[in-house]
Design an enzyme around this catalytic site. Structure first.
Site, mmCIF file in Angstrom:
data_model
loop_
_atom_site.group_PDB
_atom_site.id
_atom_site.type_symbol
_atom_site.label_atom_id
_atom_site.label_comp_id
_atom_site.label_asym_id
_atom_site.label_seq_id
_atom_site.Cartn_x
_atom_site.Cartn_y
_atom_site.Cartn_z
ATOM 1 N N ARG A 160 -25.153 -7.642 65.112
ATOM 2 C CA ARG A 160 -25.722 -6.597 65.950
ATOM 3 C C ARG A 160 -25.333 -5.253 65.344
ATOM 4 O O ARG A 160 -24.203 -5.086 64.854
ATOM 5 C CB ARG A 160 -25.206 -6.668 67.390
ATOM 6 C CG ARG A 160 -25.830 -7.774 68.235
ATOM 7 C CD ARG A 160 -27.318 -7.516 68.551
ATOM 8 N NE ARG A 160 -27.868 -8.555 69.406
ATOM 9 C CZ ARG A 160 -28.482 -9.663 68.983
ATOM 10 N NH1 ARG A 160 -28.636 -9.876 67.674
ATOM 11 N NH2 ARG A 160 -28.971 -10.521 69.839
ATOM 12 N N ASP A 169 -29.726 -6.342 58.688
ATOM 13 C CA ASP A 169 -30.878 -6.853 59.427
ATOM 14 C C ASP A 169 -30.905 -6.244 60.829
ATOM 15 O O ASP A 169 -31.821 -6.492 61.596
ATOM 16 C CB ASP A 169 -30.800 -8.390 59.522
ATOM 17 C CG ASP A 169 -32.075 -8.993 60.113
ATOM 18 O OD1 ASP A 169 -33.169 -8.586 59.681
ATOM 19 O OD2 ASP A 169 -31.979 -9.853 61.005
HETATM 20 P P1 NAI Z 1 -21.295 -17.811 68.367
HETATM 21 O O1 NAI Z 1 -20.913 -17.457 69.762
HETATM 22 O O2 NAI Z 1 -21.519 -19.238 68.010
HETATM 23 O O3 NAI Z 1 -20.199 -17.232 67.341
HETATM 24 C C1 NAI Z 1 -19.645 -15.961 67.425
HETATM 25 C C2 NAI Z 1 -18.229 -16.047 66.864
HETATM 26 O O4 NAI Z 1 -17.682 -14.710 66.830
HETATM 27 C C3 NAI Z 1 -17.285 -16.888 67.720
HETATM 28 O O5 NAI Z 1 -16.616 -17.858 66.928
HETATM 29 C C4 NAI Z 1 -16.309 -15.873 68.303
HETATM 30 O O6 NAI Z 1 -15.013 -16.403 68.491
HETATM 31 C C5 NAI Z 1 -16.331 -14.806 67.210
HETATM 32 N N1 NAI Z 1 -15.799 -13.520 67.634
HETATM 33 C C6 NAI Z 1 -15.733 -12.998 68.886
HETATM 34 N N2 NAI Z 1 -15.100 -11.811 68.850
HETATM 35 C C7 NAI Z 1 -14.773 -11.578 67.556
HETATM 36 C C8 NAI Z 1 -14.090 -10.525 66.902
HETATM 37 N N3 NAI Z 1 -13.589 -9.467 67.560
HETATM 38 N N4 NAI Z 1 -13.928 -10.609 65.552
HETATM 39 C C9 NAI Z 1 -14.384 -11.689 64.868
HETATM 40 N N5 NAI Z 1 -15.018 -12.727 65.461
HETATM 41 C C10 NAI Z 1 -15.226 -12.662 66.781
HETATM 42 O O7 NAI Z 1 -22.584 -16.930 68.057
HETATM 43 P P2 NAI Z 1 -23.664 -17.173 66.910
HETATM 44 O O8 NAI Z 1 -24.755 -18.039 67.429
HETATM 45 O O9 NAI Z 1 -22.993 -17.552 65.645
HETATM 46 O O10 NAI Z 1 -24.282 -15.715 66.775
HETATM 47 C C11 NAI Z 1 -23.488 -14.616 66.353
HETATM 48 C C12 NAI Z 1 -24.245 -13.328 66.584
HETATM 49 O O11 NAI Z 1 -25.352 -13.256 65.686
HETATM 50 C C13 NAI Z 1 -24.903 -13.218 67.982
HETATM 51 O O12 NAI Z 1 -23.995 -12.741 68.954
HETATM 52 C C14 NAI Z 1 -26.014 -12.243 67.738
HETATM 53 O O13 NAI Z 1 -25.538 -10.940 68.007
HETATM 54 C C15 NAI Z 1 -26.315 -12.381 66.240
HETATM 55 N N6 NAI Z 1 -27.653 -12.945 65.999
HETATM 56 C C16 NAI Z 1 -28.508 -12.272 65.158
HETATM 57 C C17 NAI Z 1 -29.775 -12.755 64.912
HETATM 58 C C18 NAI Z 1 -30.724 -12.055 63.991
HETATM 59 O O14 NAI Z 1 -31.933 -12.328 64.051
HETATM 60 N N7 NAI Z 1 -30.266 -11.181 63.104
HETATM 61 C C19 NAI Z 1 -30.254 -13.970 65.573
HETATM 62 C C20 NAI Z 1 -29.254 -14.653 66.370
HETATM 63 C C21 NAI Z 1 -28.006 -14.128 66.596
#
Ligand code: NAI
Length: 334
Positions: free
Chosen positions: A236, A260
């Protein structure tokens, strides 16, 4: 159930209509180009639920406007939910649904595409060759195999990305406050954020945007990165302080940047701005750097991911109608 779908693009209609038809056409989907805001909420009059995307404002004002119309579900077509005021949703008794994992590989592959394009300057080479210029000046890259890749946030997408980069022969290190054994089983290793920034040739962001991660990559963090390292953000926009990033690009501290997402992307991304002036001077400055490659939030944009998003969204709506709870509700503690 009648559902008002906001920020609807032609692909949303195509994939949601197909998923709805496959589920027996249970829902009446009404599409609106407009973003969801407190003002546009009136478009949802008569609906039981609304369906929203990443740049919709699911804030207190919009939620109040929806609540007063008897709407009790917002079904997000995204994994991220940083645009939702959960306290307001709770108070108003509005459930929030999302699509937790539609295709982590889609976003991970796009992240790899940004790295490869940036490193070997594919975007510049493409334009150059079409002009009949076959020189190689300015196209020098580095061999990715053997380099250290730092993953901030080793969740679903971070792990999928780790798998790809391990396949390239990279050393993968990760920072995550909630480490999981999966990364280590693949051959990666957890380190502190400080160590990750100091040792990575490529830093890739995959954490959610929260109060704790807003501007996680600020001037201080950029100053800790290896001189000339590459920074990739497909999570994000708000995770990176864009003004600090521009300063780090101007001083050449950061070598290459692939984005992105952008912190002020709303109103820009997903729109055709080609005939209009871009009013955002910070974004316009980013576009001037030859070593910055930006895509307009397309990490999720594969047929497989859109199919999964649509199917899960329809399943969320159906479960809500039948059992009073979406299949994947976001339970938020604050
Ligand atoms: P997820 O919930 O599976 O993984 C997120 C990880 O970040 C978790 O392991 C969590 O513990 C970790 N995390 C939380 N706080 C943190 C911090 N302060 N420092 C480091 N790590 C931390 O989520 P997922 O599915 O992997 O997605 C991640 C992000 O990708 C989403 O929240 C979304 O914002 C973004 N995204 C972007 C897309 C795009 O089209 N560019 C599409 C889908 C998601």
């Amino acid at each position: 159930m009648k559902v008002a779908v906001f920020s609807a693009k032609p692909h949303d209609r195509r994939f949601l209509d197909a998923a709805n038809a496959a589920a027996g056409g249970r829902h009446e989907l009404i599409y609106f180009d407009a973003h969801l805001t407190a003002d546009t909420a009136l478009l949802a009059d008569g609906a039981g639920a609304v369906c929203a995307f990443v740049n919709d404002h699911v804030d207190r004002a919009a939620l109040s406007a929806l609540g007063s119309r008897g709407i009790s579900l917002v079904a997000l077509r995204s994994a991220g939910f940083n645009n939702v005021d959960f306290r307001a949703a709770d108070e108003l008794g509005i459930a929030i649904a999302r699509v937790p994992a539609y295709s982590p590989e889609a976003v991970a592959e796009h992240t790899a595409a940004l790295i490869l394009s940036l490193n070997r300057k594919i975007h510049r080479a493409y334009a150059r060759v079409r002009e009949g210029n076959f020189t190689l000046d300015g196209l020098l890259g580095f061999t990715i195999s053997g380099r250290t890749v730092g993953i901030v946030g080793a969740g679903r997408i971070g792990i999928a990305f780790a798998r790809i980069m391990l396949g390239f022969g990279c050393e993968v290190i990760a920072y995550d406050p909630f480490p999981s054994p999966e990364l280590e089983a693949l051959g990666g290793r957890y380190v502190s954020l400080e160590e990750l920034l100091k040792n990575s040739d490529i830093v890739s962001l995959h954490c959610p945007l929260t109060a704790g991660t807003r501007h996680l990559i600020d001037a201080d963090a950029l100053g800790k990165m290896k001189l000339g390292a590459m920074l990739i953000n497909t999570s994000r926009g708000g995770v990176v302080d864009t003004r600090a990033l521009i300063a780090a690009l101007k001083s050449s501290r950061i070598g290459q940047v692939g984005l992105d997402v952008y912190e002020e992307e709303e109103g820009l991304f997903f729109e055709d701005m080609s005939g209009r002036a871009i009013g955002d001077d910070v974004f316009a400055r980013l576009l001037t750097f030859p070593n910055v490659l930006i895509t307009g939030h397309q990490g999720f944009f594969t047929a497989e991911a859109l199919t999964a998003i649509a199917e899960t969204t329809i399943a969320n709506l159906t479960a809500f109608e039948d059992q009073g709870r979406p299949l994947h509700s976001v339970v938020f503690t604050y």
